[in-house]
Design a protein around this motif. Structure first.
Motif, PDB file in Angstrom:
ATOM      1  N   ALA A 161       0.926  -1.103  -0.017  1.00 27.96           N
ATOM      2  CA  ALA A 161       0.151   0.019   0.011  1.00 27.96           C
ATOM      3  C   ALA A 161       0.874   1.149   0.045  1.00 27.96           C
ATOM      4  CB  ALA A 161      -0.977  -0.042   1.047  1.00 27.96           C
ATOM      5  N   SER A 162       0.302   2.164  -0.669  1.00 30.92           N
ATOM      6  CA  SER A 162       1.188   3.405  -0.824  1.00 30.92           C
ATOM      7  C   SER A 162       0.838   4.454   0.649  1.00 30.92           C
ATOM      8  CB  SER A 162       0.547   4.342  -1.806  1.00 30.92           C
ATOM      9  OG  SER A 162       1.014   5.625  -1.694  1.00 30.92           O
ATOM     10  N   ASN A 163       2.014   4.894   0.927  1.00 31.79           N
ATOM     11  CA  ASN A 163       1.918   5.662   2.185  1.00 31.79           C
ATOM     12  C   ASN A 163       1.276   7.109   1.730  1.00 31.79           C
ATOM     13  OD1 ASN A 163       3.456   3.831   3.718  1.00 31.79           O
ATOM     14  ND2 ASN A 163       5.322   4.908   3.173  1.00 31.79           N
ATOM     15  N   THR A 164       1.028   7.525   0.821  1.00 32.46           N
ATOM     16  CA  THR A 164       0.534   8.760   0.331  1.00 32.46           C
ATOM     17  C   THR A 164      -0.918   8.603  -0.226  1.00 32.46           C
ATOM     18  OG1 THR A 164       1.586   8.591  -1.890  1.00 32.46           O
ATOM     19  CG2 THR A 164       2.825   9.803  -0.061  1.00 32.46           C
ATOM     20  N   ASP A 165      -1.203   7.419  -0.624  1.00 27.38           N
ATOM     21  CA  ASP A 165      -2.520   7.341  -1.327  1.00 27.38           C
ATOM     22  C   ASP A 165      -3.104   5.806  -0.977  1.00 27.38           C
ATOM     23  OD1 ASP A 165      -4.976   6.892  -2.817  1.00 27.38           O
ATOM     24  OD2 ASP A 165      -3.796   7.512  -4.901  1.00 27.38           O
ATOM     25  N   ALA A 166      -4.148   5.671  -0.008  1.00 28.28           N
ATOM     26  CA  ALA A 166      -4.644   4.575   0.445  1.00 28.28           C
ATOM     27  C   ALA A 166      -5.192   3.808  -0.856  1.00 28.28           C
ATOM     28  CB  ALA A 166      -5.758   4.785   1.466  1.00 28.28           C
ATOM     29  N   ARG A 167      -5.445   4.376  -1.907  1.00 30.85           N
ATOM     30  CA  ARG A 167      -6.144   3.317  -2.683  1.00 30.85           C
ATOM     31  C   ARG A 167      -5.210   2.738  -3.823  1.00 30.85           C
ATOM     32  NH1 ARG A 167      -9.359   7.848  -5.653  1.00 30.85           N
ATOM     33  NH2 ARG A 167      -7.494   8.951  -4.875  1.00 30.85           N
ATOM     34  N   ALA A 168      -3.827   3.443  -3.794  1.00 22.47           N
ATOM     35  CA  ALA A 168      -2.526   2.856  -4.695  1.00 22.47           C
ATOM     36  C   ALA A 168      -1.834   2.088  -3.969  1.00 22.47           C
ATOM     37  CB  ALA A 168      -2.126   4.323  -5.012  1.00 22.47           C
ATOM     38  N   VAL A 169      -0.988   1.354  -4.937  1.00 14.40           N
ATOM     39  CA  VAL A 169       0.080   0.531  -4.353  1.00 14.40           C
ATOM     40  C   VAL A 169       1.425   0.798  -5.150  1.00 14.40           C
ATOM     41  CG1 VAL A 169      -1.528  -1.429  -4.181  1.00 14.40           C
ATOM     42  CG2 VAL A 169      -0.456  -1.248  -6.510  1.00 14.40           C
ATOM     43  N   VAL A 170       2.504   0.485  -4.494  1.00 16.65           N
ATOM     44  CA  VAL A 170       3.729   0.771  -4.740  1.00 16.65           C
ATOM     45  C   VAL A 170       4.592  -0.573  -5.146  1.00 16.65           C
ATOM     46  CG1 VAL A 170       3.949   3.180  -3.825  1.00 16.65           C
ATOM     47  CG2 VAL A 170       4.760   1.143  -2.467  1.00 16.65           C
ATOM     48  N   LEU A 171       5.244  -0.701  -5.883  1.00 14.33           N
ATOM     49  CA  LEU A 171       6.071  -1.758  -6.339  1.00 14.33           C
ATOM     50  C   LEU A 171       7.507  -1.654  -5.982  1.00 14.33           C
ATOM     51  CD1 LEU A 171       4.081  -2.267  -9.762  1.00 14.33           C
ATOM     52  CD2 LEU A 171       3.920  -3.440  -7.675  1.00 14.33           C
ATOM     53  N   THR A 172       8.303  -2.662  -5.417  1.00 13.53           N
ATOM     54  CA  THR A 172       9.572  -2.734  -5.406  1.00 13.53           C
ATOM     55  C   THR A 172       9.956  -3.963  -5.559  1.00 13.53           C
ATOM     56  OG1 THR A 172       9.157  -3.149  -3.050  1.00 13.53           O
ATOM     57  CG2 THR A 172       9.530  -0.827  -3.527  1.00 13.53           C
ATOM     58  N   LEU A 173      11.317  -4.097  -5.807  1.00 13.42           N
ATOM     59  CA  LEU A 173      11.934  -5.622  -5.893  1.00 13.42           C
ATOM     60  C   LEU A 173      12.032  -6.125  -4.614  1.00 13.42           C
ATOM     61  CD1 LEU A 173      15.025  -4.863  -8.430  1.00 13.42           C
ATOM     62  CD2 LEU A 173      12.647  -5.839  -8.842  1.00 13.42           C
ATOM     63  N   THR A 174      11.853  -7.635  -4.770  1.00 15.40           N
ATOM     64  CA  THR A 174      11.896  -8.434  -3.587  1.00 15.40           C
ATOM     65  C   THR A 174      13.525  -8.899  -3.472  1.00 15.40           C
ATOM     66  OG1 THR A 174      11.606 -10.549  -4.565  1.00 15.40           O
ATOM     67  CG2 THR A 174       9.734  -9.319  -3.593  1.00 15.40           C
ATOM     68  N   ARG A 175      13.842  -9.608  -2.195  1.00 20.48           N
ATOM     69  CA  ARG A 175      15.244 -10.240  -2.338  1.00 20.48           C
ATOM     70  C   ARG A 175      15.409 -11.003  -3.477  1.00 20.48           C
ATOM     71  NH1 ARG A 175      16.664 -11.834   3.869  1.00 20.48           N
ATOM     72  NH2 ARG A 175      18.285 -10.166   3.681  1.00 20.48           N
ATOM     73  N   THR A 176      14.559 -11.725  -3.918  1.00 17.48           N
ATOM     74  CA  THR A 176      14.646 -12.799  -5.070  1.00 17.48           C
ATOM     75  C   THR A 176      14.492 -11.796  -6.330  1.00 17.48           C
ATOM     76  OG1 THR A 176      13.257 -14.357  -3.761  1.00 17.48           O
ATOM     77  CG2 THR A 176      13.548 -14.758  -6.155  1.00 17.48           C
ATOM     78  N   GLY A 177      13.874 -10.906  -6.387  1.00 20.27           N
ATOM     79  CA  GLY A 177      13.891 -10.161  -7.637  1.00 20.27           C
ATOM     80  C   GLY A 177      14.978  -9.214  -7.907  1.00 20.27           C
ATOM     81  N   ARG A 178      15.793  -8.686  -6.937  1.00 21.15           N
ATOM     82  CA  ARG A 178      16.971  -8.199  -7.128  1.00 21.15           C
ATOM     83  C   ARG A 178      18.129  -8.405  -7.848  1.00 21.15           C
ATOM     84  NH1 ARG A 178      18.473  -3.127  -6.654  1.00 21.15           N
ATOM     85  NH2 ARG A 178      16.664  -2.688  -5.558  1.00 21.15           N
ATOM     86  N   PRO A 179      18.522 -10.049  -7.712  1.00 24.04           N
ATOM     87  CA  PRO A 179      19.559 -10.688  -8.311  1.00 24.04           C
ATOM     88  C   PRO A 179      19.023 -10.892  -9.854  1.00 24.04           C
ATOM     89  CG  PRO A 179      19.004 -12.075  -6.586  1.00 24.04           C
ATOM     90  CD  PRO A 179      18.310 -10.677  -6.459  1.00 24.04           C
ATOM     91  N   LEU A 180      17.710 -11.251 -10.147  1.00 21.44           N
ATOM     92  CA  LEU A 180      17.247 -11.342 -11.489  1.00 21.44           C
ATOM     93  C   LEU A 180      17.313 -10.147 -12.085  1.00 21.44           C
ATOM     94  CD1 LEU A 180      16.155 -13.501 -13.356  1.00 21.44           C
ATOM     95  CD2 LEU A 180      14.054 -12.972 -12.549  1.00 21.44           C
ATOM     96  N   TRP A 181      16.948  -9.162 -11.419  1.00 17.46           N
ATOM     97  CA  TRP A 181      16.959  -7.789 -12.117  1.00 17.46           C
ATOM     98  C   TRP A 181      18.405  -7.350 -12.760  1.00 17.46           C
ATOM     99  CZ3 TRP A 181      19.568  -3.341  -9.917  1.00 17.46           C
ATOM    100  CH2 TRP A 181      19.454  -2.224 -11.082  1.00 17.46           C
ATOM    101  N   LYS A 182      19.377  -7.579 -11.931  1.00 18.29           N
ATOM    102  CA  LYS A 182      20.732  -7.216 -12.423  1.00 18.29           C
ATOM    103  C   LYS A 182      21.233  -8.157 -13.613  1.00 18.29           C
ATOM    104  CE  LYS A 182      22.685  -6.206  -7.814  1.00 18.29           C
ATOM    105  NZ  LYS A 182      23.444  -6.416  -6.703  1.00 18.29           N
ATOM    106  N   ARG A 183      20.411  -9.574 -13.451  1.00 14.74           N
ATOM    107  CA  ARG A 183      20.942 -10.342 -14.742  1.00 14.74           C
ATOM    108  C   ARG A 183      20.313  -9.949 -15.891  1.00 14.74           C
ATOM    109  NH1 ARG A 183      19.060 -16.007 -13.202  1.00 14.74           N
ATOM    110  NH2 ARG A 183      19.733 -16.268 -15.342  1.00 14.74           N
TER     111      ARG A 183
END
Length: 158
Positions: free
Chosen positions: A89-111
């Motif tokens: 959930a977004s800290n600034t908009d209760a209706r919105a979501v925010v997306l970030t990489l997980t621990r699993t996602g970060r190494p795949l992102w680098k690849r």
């Protein structure tokens, strides 16, 4: 003497050429993403954008990944289901979501980023360093001009 009313050839227009180049390179990139990572091109673009610009809303993700909002939303959901992206959930908009990489996602992102870099090198391989710099400068100007037109203004000329 009458003016020539024959329209230019379709393949001579910049937009046609850009779209053709994009289709050719996207097809090759799509194959690489699928074979190496099991990702579709939209999913790989979203993973790359989230890793580069997080935290992102789905709307911002669509803009950064050059996808429409529905495509970005579907790709983000698939990445969440694969535990590559966290949706919170977004800290600034209760209706919105925010997306970030997980621990699993970060190494795949680098690849994925390394593959994108390699694809970029493959595409530009036919150009000299001077031609590459010139093309990058011209593309930056065209993008700025198109963005300004989309916003209803006109960028300053060089």
């Amino acid at each position: 003497m009458a003016a020539d009313t024959t329209p230019p050839a379709l393949q001579d227009f910049l937009t046609w050429r850009l779209h053709r180049l994009a289709k050719l390179t996207d097809r090759q990139s799509s194959d690489a993403y699928a074979q190496v990572f099991g990702l579709g091109v939209g999913e790989a673009r979203c993973l790359a954008a989230i890793g580069q610009f997080a935290p992102l809303s789905v709307k911002d993700l669509a803009a950064q990944a050059n996808l429409d909002k529905a495509q970005a939303s579907r790709a983000a959901q698939m990445l969440v289901e694969r535990d590559l992206v966290l949706k919170a959930a977004s800290n600034t908009d209760a209706r919105a979501v925010v997306l970030t990489l997980t621990r699993t996602g970060r190494p795949l992102w680098k690849r994925v980023m390394r593959l994108i870099e390699q694809r970029n090198e493959d595409i530009f391989d036919c150009l000299s360093n001077a031609e590459r710099r010139q093309l990058e400068a011209v593309m930056d100007r065209l993008i700025a001009h198109a963005a300004a037109q989309a916003e209803g203004s006109s960028p300053a000329s060089p």
